[in-house]
Design a protein around this motif. Structure first.
Motif, PDB file in Angstrom:
ATOM      1  N   ASP B  93     -20.991  -1.838  12.408  1.00  0.00           N
ATOM      2  CA  ASP B  93     -21.911  -0.717  12.449  1.00  0.00           C
ATOM      3  C   ASP B  93     -22.662  -0.602  13.601  1.00  0.00           C
ATOM      4  OD1 ASP B  93     -21.530   0.334   9.685  1.00  0.00           O
ATOM      5  OD2 ASP B  93     -22.275  -1.422   8.799  1.00  0.00           O
ATOM      6  N   LEU B  96     -20.451   0.396  16.533  1.00  0.00           N
ATOM      7  CA  LEU B  96     -20.251   1.820  16.573  1.00  0.00           C
ATOM      8  C   LEU B  96     -21.520   2.818  17.033  1.00  0.00           C
ATOM      9  CD1 LEU B  96     -18.081   3.869  15.791  1.00  0.00           C
ATOM     10  CD2 LEU B  96     -18.801   3.858  13.485  1.00  0.00           C
ATOM     11  N   THR B 164     -15.208   5.748  12.802  1.00  0.00           N
ATOM     12  CA  THR B 164     -15.981   6.073  11.713  1.00  0.00           C
ATOM     13  C   THR B 164     -15.127   5.899  10.411  1.00  0.00           C
ATOM     14  OG1 THR B 164     -17.449   7.075  12.913  1.00  0.00           O
ATOM     15  CG2 THR B 164     -17.750   7.263  10.514  1.00  0.00           C
TER      16      THR B 164
END
Lengths: 218, 218
Positions: B93, B96, B164
DNA sequence: CGCCTTCGATCGTTATAACAAACAACGAAG
DNA sequence: CTTCGTTGTTTGTTATAACGATCGAAGGCG
């Protein structure tokens, strides 16, 4: 040197091999370092206990190798089905016929040679040289287990059927069927090998081994 | 030494590198031989014209590498989706989010580093160390093209979306979706890279190049 | 002028010796 | 009797010099 002369966990000493071959350390070191780079050997710790060792195998590792083989060789078979011409299949026909005869005769050693040639002749039709190299490497890394299991290997008809199925798929140009046949062949043989090797105590199975792992500690 | 200092086709001379590093031939030879064993370099013919060269790339070869990447990394993503715990995804997470910020800033170099880390952190969740090593090797073999294309690389939003999607698939435990997202990411980036490299004349495209291959002869 | 031979330089490979690290065995101190 | 330090041996690594193969250029012959 690759003829299965060394078993898993066995130390390989440079000076020993060099003396045996009557050459200097350097070329032996080169060869061993190359095998280490290809992950066919592992580097033992330096010092007195140094030396290269053939990697120990366990079931999860062997299963990972099998999974990779399914992906790689499945792809090769599929691409071969897409790209091969009907004239390319003569060699595979002959190989398959010979293999079936050898199964009847229970002639193990030459069967294994032809088995290997069948697979790689098939993959060569995919015209993917890089993939071919990767597959060859994985076969090498599976080698140590196989050479130990071979003496107890019993020739199965089932594998032969899957080879026939793969060849038919190639002739039909059916990529999916070719990939499926090859993957089944790999899984089938893998299950059989694991059974043999586990029973012989050659594969370390720390979790679910059917025997108390007395030898695993060493 | 792997920092893209050498371009495709460039000769690497042992004595030259040894002198530059102030060491003997032997360790340089060892390193080069290892890279050759890993197919990151190729052996030039011996003699005066000897030396190691970084392999020249062409479209069919690059496409083969991409196909292999799809199989290998698709498998890794699928297995990661099956095996990861929700607590494992925090790192991805953060990675990203940072990557998206870097795309807005058009900060290329650090983006590429994070991009690589994102992919390999994801594959690490598959707990398939052998597969991980193979993927790393293929990335290395793709390297020469990438390092040349990087200066002209424009950061795309599309790749970010596929990352994603892959992460969402992992969170949902959807193996197929994870594999599909990663494969699309690879193909997408591949098409883009080929376009850039072909336009720059860095990839040899003997058959269907859009320009007369004047440089291909050298 | 063209082609073949020959010589020289270049570069990877091999051999050999010195080096460094690491494990094991031994011995002394607690 | 245990434990820690020391020493000796084993084994991969590095350095250096000699070797062999190969490519290119120079020179002789047709």
């Amino acid at each position: 040197m690759l003829g299965g002369r060394f078993g898993p966990g066995e130390r390989i000493l440079l000076r020993e091999v060099a003396a045996e071959l009557g050459i200097s350390l350097t070329p032996v070191r080169d060869a061993v370092n190359r095998l280490i780079a290809e992950h066919v050997l592992e580097r033992g710790s330096s010092g007195q206990g140094g030396g290269a060792v053939v990697p120990r195998m366990d079931v999860v590792r062997f299963d990972e190798l099998l999974t990779i083989r399914c992906d790689l060789e499945g792809r090769a078979a599929a691409r071969a089905a897409e790209r091969c011409a009907s004239g390319d299949l003569g060699v595979l026909d002959e190989l398959l016929a010979e293999m079936k005869a050898l199964i009847r005769d229970q002639n193990l050693n030459v069967y294994l040679d032809l088995h290997r040639r069948f697979h790689f002749e098939l993959y060569a039709l995919a015209r993917m040289p890089i993939l071919e190299g990767l597959i060859e490497n994985i076969w090498l890394r599976c080698g140590p287990v196989l050479t130990y299991v071979i003496p107890d290997y019993v020739l199965l008809e089932k594998g032969s059927d899957l080879h026939t199925a793969a060849l038919s798929a190639l002739r039909a140009g059916d990529a999916d069927a070719a990939a499926t046949a090859i993957r089944q062949d790999i899984r089938e043989a893998g299950r059989y090998i694991v059974g043999l090797a586990d029973a012989a105590g050659l594969i370390e199975n720390p979790a679910v081994s059917h025997r108390p792992q007395a030898h695993a500690a060493s």
